[in-house]
Write an enzyme that holds these catalytic residues in place. Structure first.
Site, mmCIF file in Angstrom:
data_model
loop_
_atom_site.group_PDB
_atom_site.id
_atom_site.type_symbol
_atom_site.label_atom_id
_atom_site.label_comp_id
_atom_site.label_asym_id
_atom_site.label_seq_id
_atom_site.Cartn_x
_atom_site.Cartn_y
_atom_site.Cartn_z
ATOM 1 N N ASN A 8 26.574 3.856 -55.944
ATOM 2 C CA ASN A 8 25.981 3.534 -54.646
ATOM 3 C C ASN A 8 25.498 4.795 -53.933
ATOM 4 O O ASN A 8 24.315 5.108 -53.945
ATOM 5 C CB ASN A 8 26.989 2.767 -53.782
ATOM 6 C CG ASN A 8 26.319 1.951 -52.689
ATOM 7 O OD1 ASN A 8 25.319 2.374 -52.115
ATOM 8 N ND2 ASN A 8 26.856 0.788 -52.397
ATOM 9 N N ASP A 9 26.401 5.538 -53.340
ATOM 10 C CA ASP A 9 25.992 6.698 -52.544
ATOM 11 C C ASP A 9 25.263 7.754 -53.358
ATOM 12 O O ASP A 9 24.374 8.439 -52.847
ATOM 13 C CB ASP A 9 27.220 7.327 -51.876
ATOM 14 C CG ASP A 9 27.914 6.354 -50.933
ATOM 15 O OD1 ASP A 9 27.200 5.621 -50.224
ATOM 16 O OD2 ASP A 9 29.156 6.326 -50.913
ATOM 17 N N VAL A 10 25.614 7.898 -54.645
ATOM 18 C CA VAL A 10 25.021 8.968 -55.463
ATOM 19 C C VAL A 10 23.601 8.636 -55.906
ATOM 20 O O VAL A 10 22.945 9.469 -56.546
ATOM 21 C CB VAL A 10 25.896 9.263 -56.698
ATOM 22 C CG1 VAL A 10 27.249 9.800 -56.271
ATOM 23 C CG2 VAL A 10 26.041 8.037 -57.587
ATOM 24 N N ALA B 260 30.816 5.817 -48.653
ATOM 25 C CA ALA B 260 30.473 6.539 -47.430
ATOM 26 C C ALA B 260 30.214 5.596 -46.256
ATOM 27 O O ALA B 260 30.072 6.039 -45.123
ATOM 28 C CB ALA B 260 29.242 7.420 -47.660
#
Length: 468
Positions: free
Chosen positions: A390-392, A431
């Site tokens: 997701n965040d990466v 996050a």
């Protein structure tokens, strides 16, 4: 046997420590590659076994039964817990084991300071100083690792902040150092106790404001702390193996922490003393909608692609989908599709989390690409399959200065010709922010459990091949 003198035993123990240290070095060197890491762990483990067994032969060692009982209990507890822990809980276990190492070093420091206090004598100031420093670092690692474990395990919110927190934390750090100095110079029991209370409080306060996106950096940092604490206390006890092992763990942890911080594009001080991201203010609004797709359409799209990149994340571990994803990759490669796995340095909840998962499934190391190597290839990639990440892969890290993850290097999945995201629902990442990739024009969402969707894709590919 009269010829077995205390001097001979001491010499034998020191030679055993030398052998153990050599095995530590060889094991650490082999851990540098996923292909040899398993054997490296065995070599280092053998070194620790030799060092532990040799210690029992020290002429001045007392309480053999008590020590052996403690070792047996610890070994049994570690064996049972390590065999039972799920791969999704591996980061929590690593955090706890880091804390235990730091706590052990702090306990050694406490015992030595209290022994000097009760027995008198005049230990050297260098010995006292290293005992206090090791105890301080070990106590911070213990309490900080426990907070990291609680956050990773979902038992605490990702951040706890209050106005003036950085100033307050700095004051607690100054107080802990001052109390350590008083404990060292006076060897008074009240000062020693106050010092350890302040050190434990500092570890808690340091970790409370750190968010989930920084956890891989925090884990590696506390690993370094533990190694340094063990090395200092090894000097206090006069045990060379502890010094060597501690320095190696500390050095490796520091290097890994630097690599993790670099992968996040942040200084280590930014992890410990500031919020993630640089902007503040209001984040940019994400427009568009998430567009669902069926497994059959995804299978056809991938089957006739020339290049496919698979991007795993923590959700892959949660779904235990690594084996099915590897089976999917094998089916694609049988059709002549060029398949790679792309791993972000901080994907998952600890350094190397995704490498462990893929290695468990049997994915060859030459199919795994690092972020810097694979990013230029995304524009020529026909399909990128994101499962659990997701965040990466969130483009706002490059486009929105107000985003909490702004400045973090990401996998440029958004540049692929087509992107498929396997996801349970429409929730945010660790996050806690929305992912603009999911709303991109070239992205389609395959909703469902990761393992079930991977299995469905394999079945659809078999159907395309006539059931084979």
């Amino acid at each position: 046997m009269s010829w077995v003198t205390p001097e001979l035993l001491s010499t034998f123990v020191k030679l055993s420590y030398l052998v153990a240290a050599t095995l530590f070095l060889l094991g650490l060197q082999r851990m540098a590659s996923p292909m040899t890491a398993r054997s490296g762990i065995r070599w280092a483990g053998l070194g620790m076994l030799i060092a532990t067994a040799a210690t029992f032969l020290l002429p001045e060692l007392d309480n053999h039964l008590l020590i052996f009982t403690a070792v047996a209990i610890g070994t049994a507890a570690a064996w049972i817990s390590a065999n039972r822990v799920a791969i999704t809980d591996m980061p929590q276990m690593v955090a706890l084991y880091n804390g235990m190492g730091g706590g052990s070093a702090a306990a050694i420091g406490a015992v030595e300071l209290l022994r000097y206090s009760s027995q008198g004598g005049s230990p050297s100031k260098v010995t006292l100083l290293l005992a206090v420093i090791g105890a301080l670092i070990g106590a911070v690692s213990l309490s900080g690792s426990i907070i990291a474990w609680a956050k990773l395990d979902g038992r605490m919110d990702k951040r706890y902040t209050f106005p003036g927190q950085q100033v307050f934390n700095a004051l607690v750090a100054v107080v802990a150092v001052a109390l350590g100095g008083l404990a060292m110079w006076t060897l008074g029991v009240p000062w020693i106790i106050a010092f350890f209370v302040a050190a434990l409080a500092l570890g808690i306060l340091m970790t409370l404001p750190i968010g989930g996106a920084d956890m891989p950096v925090v884990i590696s940092l506390y690993n370094a702390f533990t190694g340094l604490a063990v090395a200092f206390e090894g000097y206090v006890l006069g045990i060379e193996t502890l010094i060597i092992a501690g320095m190696m763990v500390g050095a490796a942890g520091i290097l890994l922490t630097r690599l993790m911080a670099k992968a996040m594009n942040r200084p280590i001080s930014g992890v410990l003393f500031s919020n993630f991201g640089g902007g503040g203010g209001e984040m940019q609004e994400i427009t568009g909608s998430q567009k669902p797709i069926e497994a059959g359409d995804v299978a056809a799209m991938m089957a006739f692609a020339e290049r496919v990149v698979i991007v795993p994340g923590y959700g892959l571990a949660v779904a235990q989908a690594q084996h099915k994803i590897w089976e999917l990759a094998q089916k694609l490669m049988e059709r002549g599709v060029k398949v790679k796995f792309a791993i972000h340095p901080v994907a998952g909840r600890m350094p190397g989390h995704m490498n462990v998962l893929l290695a468990e499934a049997g994915v060859p190391y030459d199919l795994i690409a690092d972020m810097d190597d694979v990013n230029p290839e995304f524009p020529n990639t026909d399909v990128s399959l994101v499962i659990g990440a997701n965040d990466v892969v969130n483009p706002v890290a490059k486009t929105d200065p107000a985003s909490p993850i702004y400045g973090m290097p990401i996998l440029d999945v958004v540049n692929s010709k087509n992107t498929i995201v396997i996801k349970r629902g429409k929730g945010t990442g660790f996050a806690g922010i929305e992912n603009a990739l999911f709303y991109a024009d070239n992205t389609r969402m395959l909703y469902g459990d990761g393992a079930e969707m991977a299995s469905a894709l394999v079945s659809e590919l078999k159907a395309l091949d006539g059931g084979h």
